[in-house]
Design a protein around this motif. Structure first.
Motif, mmCIF file in Angstrom:
data_model
loop_
_atom_site.group_PDB
_atom_site.id
_atom_site.type_symbol
_atom_site.label_atom_id
_atom_site.label_comp_id
_atom_site.label_asym_id
_atom_site.label_seq_id
_atom_site.Cartn_x
_atom_site.Cartn_y
_atom_site.Cartn_z
ATOM 1 N N UNK A 109 0.800 -1.229 0.000
ATOM 2 C CA UNK A 109 0.000 0.000 0.000
ATOM 3 C C UNK A 109 0.832 1.279 0.000
ATOM 4 N N UNK A 110 1.873 1.295 -0.852
ATOM 5 C CA UNK A 110 2.611 2.533 -1.074
ATOM 6 C C UNK A 110 1.653 3.503 -1.753
ATOM 7 N N UNK A 111 1.644 4.743 -1.307
ATOM 8 C CA UNK A 111 0.770 5.766 -1.883
ATOM 9 C C UNK A 111 0.876 5.728 -3.412
ATOM 10 N N UNK A 112 -0.247 5.733 -4.133
ATOM 11 C CA UNK A 112 -0.224 5.622 -5.599
ATOM 12 C C UNK A 112 0.628 6.687 -6.300
ATOM 13 N N UNK A 113 0.647 7.894 -5.796
ATOM 14 C CA UNK A 113 1.463 8.944 -6.415
ATOM 15 C C UNK A 113 2.944 8.640 -6.213
ATOM 16 N N UNK A 114 3.311 8.244 -5.010
ATOM 17 C CA UNK A 114 4.699 7.868 -4.739
ATOM 18 C C UNK A 114 5.073 6.634 -5.555
ATOM 19 N N UNK A 115 4.181 5.672 -5.623
ATOM 20 C CA UNK A 115 4.431 4.444 -6.392
ATOM 21 C C UNK A 115 4.724 4.768 -7.851
ATOM 22 N N UNK A 116 3.959 5.674 -8.434
ATOM 23 C CA UNK A 116 4.176 6.077 -9.827
ATOM 24 C C UNK A 116 5.556 6.719 -9.991
#
Length: 134
Positions: A109-116
C-alpha cells in the motif's frame, strides 16, 4: 511579507512511512520473488537464499529514499552497476524486477502517487543495470 509553508513530507522515505514500511516493502518484494512463477528468472539469479539480498535492499532503499544511510555505512557507495555485473541482467530480468517491485509496492500500500514516481525512477535504474541485450 510572504510566508512559505514547510512541506509536511520531507522525503520519499517519510512519505512511505519510515523504516518499518521500507522493510515491509523489501520483505514483500523477496517473498513475491520466491512465490510467483512469473519471477522465476529473477529468482534464479539470486542463489539459494534471499536473506542477504533482503537486508541489502532494505538498507539501500532507506538511504535512496532519503532516510538513514544504512547501506553506505556498511559498504560505502552503492556502485549499483558494478556490484551487479556478476549477474546476467537482460530485458527479462529487468522487467521481472520492475513487475515484482511494483506488485510489492501495491501490496504494501505505497501511496499511488509515490508508487508512480518510484516506478519511473526504478525503470531508469533497472534499464541501466542491464549487462546483456536479451
Amino acid at each position: 511579507m510572504q510566508i512559505e509553508e514547510e512541506s509536511p513530507i520531507k522525503s520519499p522515505f517519510e512519505w512511505m512511512g519510515g523504516e518499518t514500511r521500507v522493510k515491509a516493502l523489501a520483505e514483500r518484494f523477496y517473498d513475491l520473488m520466491d512465490l510467483e512463477p512469473g519471477y522465476k528468472a529473477l529468482r534464479a539469479a539470486h542463489g539459494s537464499t534471499l536473506q542477504d539480498a533482503r537486508d541489502k535492499l532494505f538498507w539501500f532503499l532507506c538511504g535512496w529514499l532519503g532516510g538513514p544511510e544504512h547501506y553506505t555505512e556498511r559498504f560505502g557507495h552503492p556502485r549499483l552497476r558494478m556490484r551487479h555485473m556478476p549477474f546476467s541482467i537482460g530485458i527479462l530480468e529487468r522487467d521481472q524486477w520492475l513487475a515484482c517491485m511494483d506488485q510489492a509496492m501495491q501490496e504494501t500500500q505505497v501511496d499511488p502517487v509515490l508508487r508512480e514516481r518510484l516506478n519511473a525512477s526504478f525503470l531508469k535504474t533497472a534499464d541501466w543495470m542491464r549487462n546483456r541485450g536479451g
